[in-house]
Motif scaffolding. Structure first.
Motif, PDB file in Angstrom:
ATOM      1  N   GLU A 126       0.937  -1.300  -0.053  1.00 58.25           N
ATOM      2  CA  GLU A 126       0.048   0.087   0.029  1.00 58.25           C
ATOM      3  C   GLU A 126       0.936   1.239  -0.169  1.00 58.25           C
ATOM      4  O   GLU A 126       0.556   2.301  -0.368  1.00 58.25           O
ATOM      5  CB  GLU A 126      -0.921  -0.147   1.183  1.00 58.25           C
ATOM      6  N   GLU A 127       2.139   1.162   0.515  1.00 56.12           N
ATOM      7  CA  GLU A 127       2.951   2.117   0.507  1.00 56.12           C
ATOM      8  C   GLU A 127       3.564   2.575  -0.726  1.00 56.12           C
ATOM      9  O   GLU A 127       4.038   3.468  -1.330  1.00 56.12           O
ATOM     10  CB  GLU A 127       4.128   1.921   1.539  1.00 56.12           C
ATOM     11  N   LYS A 128       4.000   1.327  -1.566  1.00 59.16           N
ATOM     12  CA  LYS A 128       4.585   1.416  -2.850  1.00 59.16           C
ATOM     13  C   LYS A 128       3.745   0.628  -3.779  1.00 59.16           C
ATOM     14  O   LYS A 128       3.768  -0.596  -3.942  1.00 59.16           O
ATOM     15  CB  LYS A 128       5.909   0.660  -2.826  1.00 59.16           C
ATOM     16  N   PRO A 129       2.667   1.361  -4.414  1.00 56.83           N
ATOM     17  CA  PRO A 129       1.948   0.667  -5.374  1.00 56.83           C
ATOM     18  C   PRO A 129       2.501   0.112  -6.647  1.00 56.83           C
ATOM     19  O   PRO A 129       3.456   1.023  -6.912  1.00 56.83           O
ATOM     20  CB  PRO A 129       0.604   1.373  -5.678  1.00 56.83           C
ATOM     21  N   PRO A 130       1.934  -0.718  -7.443  1.00 54.88           N
ATOM     22  CA  PRO A 130       2.490  -1.061  -8.787  1.00 54.88           C
ATOM     23  C   PRO A 130       2.558   0.141  -9.718  1.00 54.88           C
ATOM     24  O   PRO A 130       1.678   0.891  -9.701  1.00 54.88           O
ATOM     25  CB  PRO A 130       1.736  -2.218  -9.223  1.00 54.88           C
ATOM     26  N   PRO A 131       3.350   0.133 -10.633  1.00 57.69           N
ATOM     27  CA  PRO A 131       3.211   1.270 -11.719  1.00 57.69           C
ATOM     28  C   PRO A 131       1.877   0.758 -12.618  1.00 57.69           C
ATOM     29  O   PRO A 131       1.592  -0.302 -12.846  1.00 57.69           O
ATOM     30  CB  PRO A 131       4.490   1.112 -12.505  1.00 57.69           C
ATOM     31  N   PRO A 132       1.205   1.569 -13.210  1.00 60.66           N
ATOM     32  CA  PRO A 132       1.455   3.139 -13.027  1.00 60.66           C
ATOM     33  C   PRO A 132       0.591   3.794 -12.077  1.00 60.66           C
ATOM     34  O   PRO A 132       0.565   4.977 -12.044  1.00 60.66           O
ATOM     35  CB  PRO A 132       0.699   3.636 -14.557  1.00 60.66           C
ATOM     36  N   LEU A 133       0.044   3.004 -11.003  1.00 58.78           N
ATOM     37  CA  LEU A 133      -0.442   3.905  -9.914  1.00 58.78           C
ATOM     38  C   LEU A 133       0.531   4.525  -9.015  1.00 58.78           C
ATOM     39  O   LEU A 133      -0.100   5.190  -8.161  1.00 58.78           O
ATOM     40  CB  LEU A 133      -1.196   2.516  -9.008  1.00 58.78           C
ATOM     41  N   ASP A 134       1.795   4.281  -8.962  1.00 53.84           N
ATOM     42  CA  ASP A 134       2.683   4.875  -8.199  1.00 53.84           C
ATOM     43  C   ASP A 134       2.879   6.243  -8.621  1.00 53.84           C
ATOM     44  O   ASP A 134       3.201   6.972  -7.703  1.00 53.84           O
ATOM     45  CB  ASP A 134       4.014   4.094  -8.089  1.00 53.84           C
ATOM     46  N   ARG A 135       2.521   6.633  -9.919  1.00 51.80           N
ATOM     47  CA  ARG A 135       2.683   8.109 -10.189  1.00 51.80           C
ATOM     48  C   ARG A 135       1.749   8.939  -9.705  1.00 51.80           C
ATOM     49  O   ARG A 135       1.919  10.137  -9.429  1.00 51.80           O
ATOM     50  CB  ARG A 135       2.451   8.306 -11.659  1.00 51.80           C
ATOM     51  N   PHE A 136       0.554   8.430  -8.930  1.00 44.62           N
ATOM     52  CA  PHE A 136      -0.480   9.322  -8.246  1.00 44.62           C
ATOM     53  C   PHE A 136       0.094   9.652  -6.896  1.00 44.62           C
ATOM     54  O   PHE A 136      -0.554  10.706  -6.340  1.00 44.62           O
ATOM     55  CB  PHE A 136      -1.841   8.571  -8.169  1.00 44.62           C
ATOM     56  N   GLY A 137       0.933   9.067  -6.324  1.00 45.04           N
ATOM     57  CA  GLY A 137       1.614   9.309  -4.866  1.00 45.04           C
ATOM     58  C   GLY A 137       0.522   9.256  -3.949  1.00 45.04           C
ATOM     59  O   GLY A 137      -0.120   8.270  -3.726  1.00 45.04           O
ATOM     60  N   ASP A 138       0.465  10.279  -2.861  1.00 43.49           N
ATOM     61  CA  ASP A 138      -0.524  10.415  -1.957  1.00 43.49           C
ATOM     62  C   ASP A 138      -1.703  10.932  -2.253  1.00 43.49           C
ATOM     63  O   ASP A 138      -2.651  10.996  -1.341  1.00 43.49           O
ATOM     64  CB  ASP A 138       0.274  11.385  -0.876  1.00 43.49           C
ATOM     65  N   SER A 139      -2.135  11.504  -3.763  1.00 42.16           N
ATOM     66  CA  SER A 139      -3.345  11.723  -3.856  1.00 42.16           C
ATOM     67  C   SER A 139      -4.431  10.608  -4.010  1.00 42.16           C
ATOM     68  O   SER A 139      -5.567  10.814  -4.295  1.00 42.16           O
ATOM     69  CB  SER A 139      -3.288  12.347  -5.149  1.00 42.16           C
ATOM     70  N   VAL A 140      -4.095   9.161  -3.914  1.00 40.07           N
ATOM     71  CA  VAL A 140      -4.788   8.145  -3.841  1.00 40.07           C
ATOM     72  C   VAL A 140      -4.773   7.175  -2.635  1.00 40.07           C
ATOM     73  O   VAL A 140      -3.507   7.370  -2.056  1.00 40.07           O
ATOM     74  CB  VAL A 140      -4.673   7.176  -5.041  1.00 40.07           C
ATOM     75  N   ASP A 141      -5.817   6.582  -2.108  1.00 40.61           N
ATOM     76  CA  ASP A 141      -5.649   5.518  -1.463  1.00 40.61           C
ATOM     77  C   ASP A 141      -5.406   4.175  -1.948  1.00 40.61           C
ATOM     78  O   ASP A 141      -6.249   3.856  -2.773  1.00 40.61           O
ATOM     79  CB  ASP A 141      -6.752   5.499  -0.444  1.00 40.61           C
ATOM     80  N   VAL A 142      -4.640   3.387  -1.511  1.00 41.54           N
ATOM     81  CA  VAL A 142      -4.487   2.028  -2.202  1.00 41.54           C
ATOM     82  C   VAL A 142      -4.572   0.943  -1.147  1.00 41.54           C
ATOM     83  O   VAL A 142      -4.071   1.026  -0.185  1.00 41.54           O
ATOM     84  CB  VAL A 142      -3.211   1.826  -2.833  1.00 41.54           C
ATOM     85  N   ARG A 143      -5.474   0.042  -1.573  1.00 42.48           N
ATOM     86  CA  ARG A 143      -5.707  -1.183  -0.719  1.00 42.48           C
ATOM     87  C   ARG A 143      -5.195  -2.566  -1.389  1.00 42.48           C
ATOM     88  O   ARG A 143      -5.869  -2.598  -2.632  1.00 42.48           O
ATOM     89  CB  ARG A 143      -7.100  -1.341  -0.339  1.00 42.48           C
ATOM     90  N   ILE A 144      -4.408  -3.067  -0.981  1.00 42.34           N
ATOM     91  CA  ILE A 144      -3.951  -4.701  -1.621  1.00 42.34           C
ATOM     92  C   ILE A 144      -4.013  -5.814  -0.563  1.00 42.34           C
ATOM     93  O   ILE A 144      -3.828  -5.759   0.388  1.00 42.34           O
ATOM     94  CB  ILE A 144      -2.482  -4.643  -1.802  1.00 42.34           C
ATOM     95  N   ARG A 145      -4.956  -6.571  -0.877  1.00 43.44           N
ATOM     96  CA  ARG A 145      -5.422  -7.808   0.005  1.00 43.44           C
ATOM     97  C   ARG A 145      -5.726  -8.839  -0.940  1.00 43.44           C
ATOM     98  O   ARG A 145      -5.852  -8.862  -2.125  1.00 43.44           O
ATOM     99  CB  ARG A 145      -6.526  -7.482   0.661  1.00 43.44           C
ATOM    100  N   PRO A 146      -5.619 -10.223  -0.341  1.00 44.76           N
ATOM    101  CA  PRO A 146      -5.944 -11.607  -1.036  1.00 44.76           C
ATOM    102  C   PRO A 146      -7.188 -11.531  -1.683  1.00 44.76           C
ATOM    103  O   PRO A 146      -8.318 -10.948  -0.810  1.00 44.76           O
ATOM    104  CB  PRO A 146      -5.578 -12.619  -0.018  1.00 44.76           C
ATOM    105  N   ALA A 147      -7.428 -11.873  -2.566  1.00 42.91           N
ATOM    106  CA  ALA A 147      -8.839 -11.978  -3.261  1.00 42.91           C
ATOM    107  C   ALA A 147      -9.657 -13.228  -2.744  1.00 42.91           C
ATOM    108  O   ALA A 147      -8.834 -14.130  -2.191  1.00 42.91           O
ATOM    109  CB  ALA A 147      -8.810 -12.157  -4.701  1.00 42.91           C
ATOM    110  N   PRO A 148     -10.925 -12.865  -2.533  1.00 42.28           N
ATOM    111  CA  PRO A 148     -11.602 -14.287  -1.948  1.00 42.28           C
ATOM    112  C   PRO A 148     -11.513 -15.370  -2.699  1.00 42.28           C
ATOM    113  O   PRO A 148     -11.286 -15.476  -3.945  1.00 42.28           O
ATOM    114  CB  PRO A 148     -13.013 -13.680  -2.200  1.00 42.28           C
ATOM    115  N   GLY A 149     -11.672 -16.598  -2.228  1.00 44.21           N
ATOM    116  CA  GLY A 149     -11.411 -17.844  -2.590  1.00 44.21           C
ATOM    117  C   GLY A 149      -9.916 -18.272  -3.120  1.00 44.21           C
ATOM    118  O   GLY A 149      -9.953 -18.986  -4.033  1.00 44.21           O
ATOM    119  N   ASP A 150      -8.912 -17.575  -2.466  1.00 46.25           N
ATOM    120  CA  ASP A 150      -7.506 -17.662  -3.069  1.00 46.25           C
ATOM    121  C   ASP A 150      -7.392 -17.802  -4.496  1.00 46.25           C
ATOM    122  O   ASP A 150      -7.000 -18.571  -5.026  1.00 46.25           O
ATOM    123  CB  ASP A 150      -7.204 -19.154  -2.292  1.00 46.25           C
ATOM    124  N   ARG A 151      -8.128 -16.529  -4.929  1.00 45.72           N
ATOM    125  CA  ARG A 151      -7.643 -16.412  -6.416  1.00 45.72           C
ATOM    126  C   ARG A 151      -7.010 -15.129  -6.883  1.00 45.72           C
ATOM    127  O   ARG A 151      -7.483 -14.302  -7.780  1.00 45.72           O
ATOM    128  CB  ARG A 151      -9.456 -16.197  -6.905  1.00 45.72           C
TER     129      ARG A 151
END
Length: 156
Positions: A51-76
């Motif tokens: 969440e502190e270092k999102p993948p590119p190209p989302l990293d160019r938005f910096g602090d102007s976006v909130d990012v949430r990364i978590r396991p998908a339901p059903g281990d997918r």
């Protein structure tokens, strides 16, 4: 009597629109509050980023976006979600007319999220190399107009 018959569908449509707006959490200006834009990436959480270092190209938005990364339901795979961090500027909305006019403030974020998914899964962002038809047709012109209005997202 005829006026009454025509008024019933109009009043019904207005009621449905008001109920939808209340249910979706929209403000009167049409901007949804706190909605996450989400994709499922077919990669483990460790390969997607943090969440502190999102993948590119989302990293160019910096602090102007909130990012949430978590396991998908059903281990997918991994669920990658983003949303604007602050309130939208006055006079902007995320409504259908704003999207068609290319003035949706979340449009660039949607495009970056789709590109991030493509980069993580395929290693590149795939684009068509030629138009689907060689001669212009009326339907092709309409589709081209709608495609340009979609802001490169592929959806209206």
């Amino acid at each position: 009597m005829r006026k009454t018959v025509w008024m019933v569908p109009l009043v019904g449509a207005a009621g449905v629109a008001a109920a939808w707006r209340a249910r979706s959490g929209s403000r009167p200006g049409g901007r949804p509050d706190g909605r996450w834009l989400t994709v499922t990436v077919n990669r483990p959480v460790a390969e997607v980023g943090t969440e502190e270092k999102p993948p590119p190209p989302l990293d160019r938005f910096g602090d102007s976006v909130d990012v949430r990364i978590r396991p998908a339901p059903g281990d997918r795979g991994t669920e990658l979600a983003v949303r604007p961090a602050g309130p939208a500027p006055e006079g902007t909305s995320s409504s259908l007319p704003a999207r068609l006019a290319g003035e949706d403030p979340r449009q660039e974020l949607r495009l970056a999220l789709r590109e991030a998914k493509a980069l993580l899964e395929a290693g590149e962002v795939l684009r068509p190399d030629a138009p689907p038809t060689t001669r212009p047709t009326p339907a092709g012109k309409l589709i081209g107009l709608l495609d340009r209005r979609s802001g490169g997202e592929g959806v209206l």
